[in-house]
Design a protein around this motif. Structure first.
Motif, PDB file in Angstrom:
ATOM      1  N   UNK A  62       1.606 -36.561  24.090  1.00  0.00           N
ATOM      2  CA  UNK A  62       0.790 -37.765  23.922  1.00  0.00           C
ATOM      3  C   UNK A  62      -0.491 -37.497  23.124  1.00  0.00           C
ATOM      4  N   UNK A  63      -0.843 -36.233  22.949  1.00  0.00           N
ATOM      5  CA  UNK A  63      -2.065 -35.866  22.215  1.00  0.00           C
ATOM      6  C   UNK A  63      -1.806 -35.507  20.754  1.00  0.00           C
ATOM      7  N   UNK A  64      -0.558 -35.582  20.293  1.00  0.00           N
ATOM      8  CA  UNK A  64      -0.259 -35.244  18.905  1.00  0.00           C
ATOM      9  C   UNK A  64      -0.940 -36.212  17.946  1.00  0.00           C
ATOM     10  N   UNK A  65      -1.510 -35.645  16.884  1.00  0.00           N
ATOM     11  CA  UNK A  65      -2.180 -36.429  15.848  1.00  0.00           C
ATOM     12  C   UNK A  65      -1.236 -36.636  14.670  1.00  0.00           C
ATOM     13  N   UNK A  66      -1.650 -37.456  13.717  1.00  0.00           N
ATOM     14  CA  UNK A  66      -0.860 -37.640  12.494  1.00  0.00           C
ATOM     15  C   UNK A  66      -0.702 -36.313  11.760  1.00  0.00           C
ATOM     16  N   UNK A  67      -1.749 -35.488  11.777  1.00  0.00           N
ATOM     17  CA  UNK A  67      -1.695 -34.172  11.135  1.00  0.00           C
ATOM     18  C   UNK A  67      -0.668 -33.273  11.835  1.00  0.00           C
ATOM     19  N   UNK A  68      -0.629 -33.351  13.155  1.00  0.00           N
ATOM     20  CA  UNK A  68       0.365 -32.578  13.916  1.00  0.00           C
ATOM     21  C   UNK A  68       1.782 -33.010  13.533  1.00  0.00           C
ATOM     22  N   UNK A  69       1.994 -34.312  13.457  1.00  0.00           N
ATOM     23  CA  UNK A  69       3.323 -34.836  13.098  1.00  0.00           C
ATOM     24  C   UNK A  69       3.701 -34.427  11.680  1.00  0.00           C
ATOM     25  N   UNK A  70       2.728 -34.417  10.777  1.00  0.00           N
ATOM     26  CA  UNK A  70       3.001 -33.983   9.400  1.00  0.00           C
ATOM     27  C   UNK A  70       3.428 -32.521   9.383  1.00  0.00           C
ATOM     28  N   UNK A  71       2.784 -31.688  10.208  1.00  0.00           N
ATOM     29  CA  UNK A  71       3.179 -30.274  10.250  1.00  0.00           C
ATOM     30  C   UNK A  71       4.572 -30.129  10.868  1.00  0.00           C
ATOM     31  N   UNK A  72       4.870 -30.917  11.865  1.00  0.00           N
ATOM     32  CA  UNK A  72       6.203 -30.876  12.473  1.00  0.00           C
ATOM     33  C   UNK A  72       7.273 -31.203  11.429  1.00  0.00           C
ATOM     34  N   UNK A  73       7.009 -32.197  10.595  1.00  0.00           N
ATOM     35  CA  UNK A  73       7.962 -32.555   9.535  1.00  0.00           C
ATOM     36  C   UNK A  73       8.149 -31.395   8.566  1.00  0.00           C
ATOM     37  N   UNK A  74       7.067 -30.694   8.267  1.00  0.00           N
ATOM     38  CA  UNK A  74       7.128 -29.532   7.374  1.00  0.00           C
ATOM     39  C   UNK A  74       7.996 -28.429   8.001  1.00  0.00           C
ATOM     40  N   UNK A  75       7.822 -28.212   9.292  1.00  0.00           N
ATOM     41  CA  UNK A  75       8.608 -27.195  10.021  1.00  0.00           C
ATOM     42  C   UNK A  75      10.089 -27.575  10.006  1.00  0.00           C
ATOM     43  N   UNK A  76      10.380 -28.816  10.322  1.00  0.00           N
ATOM     44  CA  UNK A  76      11.767 -29.299  10.345  1.00  0.00           C
ATOM     45  C   UNK A  76      12.421 -29.092   8.979  1.00  0.00           C
ATOM     46  N   UNK A  77      11.719 -29.481   7.936  1.00  0.00           N
ATOM     47  CA  UNK A  77      12.234 -29.352   6.576  1.00  0.00           C
ATOM     48  C   UNK A  77      12.477 -27.892   6.215  1.00  0.00           C
ATOM     49  N   UNK A  78      11.518 -27.025   6.527  1.00  0.00           N
ATOM     50  CA  UNK A  78      11.653 -25.605   6.206  1.00  0.00           C
ATOM     51  C   UNK A  78      12.865 -25.011   6.926  1.00  0.00           C
ATOM     52  N   UNK A  79      12.973 -25.262   8.217  1.00  0.00           N
ATOM     53  CA  UNK A  79      14.069 -24.671   8.999  1.00  0.00           C
ATOM     54  C   UNK A  79      15.424 -25.147   8.476  1.00  0.00           C
ATOM     55  N   UNK A  80      15.555 -26.437   8.199  1.00  0.00           N
ATOM     56  CA  UNK A  80      16.834 -26.946   7.677  1.00  0.00           C
ATOM     57  C   UNK A  80      17.157 -26.326   6.314  1.00  0.00           C
ATOM     58  N   UNK A  81      16.181 -26.273   5.451  1.00  0.00           N
ATOM     59  CA  UNK A  81      16.388 -25.736   4.098  1.00  0.00           C
ATOM     60  C   UNK A  81      16.717 -24.239   4.154  1.00  0.00           C
ATOM     61  N   UNK A  82      15.976 -23.512   4.962  1.00  0.00           N
ATOM     62  CA  UNK A  82      16.133 -22.059   5.005  1.00  0.00           C
ATOM     63  C   UNK A  82      17.420 -21.635   5.726  1.00  0.00           C
ATOM     64  N   UNK A  83      17.827 -22.361   6.757  1.00  0.00           N
ATOM     65  CA  UNK A  83      19.075 -21.992   7.447  1.00  0.00           C
ATOM     66  C   UNK A  83      20.279 -22.186   6.530  1.00  0.00           C
ATOM     67  N   UNK A  84      20.174 -23.085   5.586  1.00  0.00           N
ATOM     68  CA  UNK A  84      21.262 -23.311   4.625  1.00  0.00           C
ATOM     69  C   UNK A  84      21.417 -22.137   3.656  1.00  0.00           C
ATOM     70  N   UNK A  85      20.420 -21.264   3.582  1.00  0.00           N
ATOM     71  CA  UNK A  85      20.449 -20.114   2.668  1.00  0.00           C
ATOM     72  C   UNK A  85      20.842 -18.828   3.395  1.00  0.00           C
ATOM     73  N   UNK A  86      21.615 -18.957   4.438  1.00  0.00           N
ATOM     74  CA  UNK A  86      22.016 -17.824   5.279  1.00  0.00           C
ATOM     75  C   UNK A  86      22.668 -16.712   4.462  1.00  0.00           C
ATOM     76  N   UNK A  87      22.162 -15.481   4.600  1.00  0.00           N
ATOM     77  CA  UNK A  87      22.779 -14.356   3.886  1.00  0.00           C
ATOM     78  C   UNK A  87      24.129 -13.991   4.505  1.00  0.00           C
ATOM     79  N   UNK A  88      24.902 -13.233   3.769  1.00  0.00           N
ATOM     80  CA  UNK A  88      26.251 -12.914   4.230  1.00  0.00           C
ATOM     81  C   UNK A  88      26.315 -11.688   5.138  1.00  0.00           C
TER      82      UNK A  88
END
Length: 109
Positions: A62-88
Motif C-alpha cells: 500500500x506504500x508503493x509510489x509511482x517511482x516504485x511501480x516504474x522500477x517494478x516494470x523495469x525489473x519485469x522487462x529485464x527478467x523477461x528479456x534476459x531469460x529469453x537469452x538463456x545460454x546453452x
C-alpha cells in the motif's frame, strides 16, 4: 491503487523469486559485483537495482509510489528479456545467471 498497479505488483512478485535476505546476501558476493553494465559508476545498473528490489520487497504494498511501480516494470522487462537469452551450457556459474540474480530472479529455482 488501480487494477494496472495491482497487475504490475503481482507480476513483479512473480518474476522476483528471491527473498530480501537471499538477494541481500547475493549482492554482497564477488560474483554479483563482477557482472553488469556500469553507468559511469563503480556499481553496475543491475547491482543498484538489486538493492532497490530489496527495499521494495520490504515495503508494504500500500506504500508503493509511482517511482516504485516504474522500477517494478523495469525489473519485469529485464527478467523477461534476459531469460529469453538463456545460454546453452553451464547455467549455474554463468554471467547470465549472475545478472538475473542481481535483478532478484534466480533462473535455477
Amino acid at each position: 491503487m488501480n487494477k494496472d498497479d495491482t497487475s504490475v505488483i503481482d507480476e513483479f512478485y512473480n518474476v522476483v523469486n528471491m527473498s530480501p535476505k537471499e538477494l541481500s546476501a547475493w549482492l554482497d558476493t564477488e560474483e554479483s559485483q563482477s557482472v553488469g553494465q556500469k553507468d559511469g559508476d563503480d556499481e553496475s545498473i543491475g547491482h543498484k537495482s538489486g538493492k532497490r528490489i530489496v527495499e521494495l520487497l520490504q515495503k508494504k504494498k500500500s506504500d508503493y509510489t509511482d517511482d516504485d511501480l516504474a522500477h517494478m516494470k523495469k525489473v519485469i522487462s529485464y527478467v523477461h528479456r534476459h531469460t529469453a537469452q538463456k545460454p546453452s551450457s553451464d547455467l549455474e556459474n554463468s554471467r547470465w545467471r549472475y545478472s538475473l540474480k542481481n535483478w532478484g530472479h534466480d533462473p535455477l529455482k
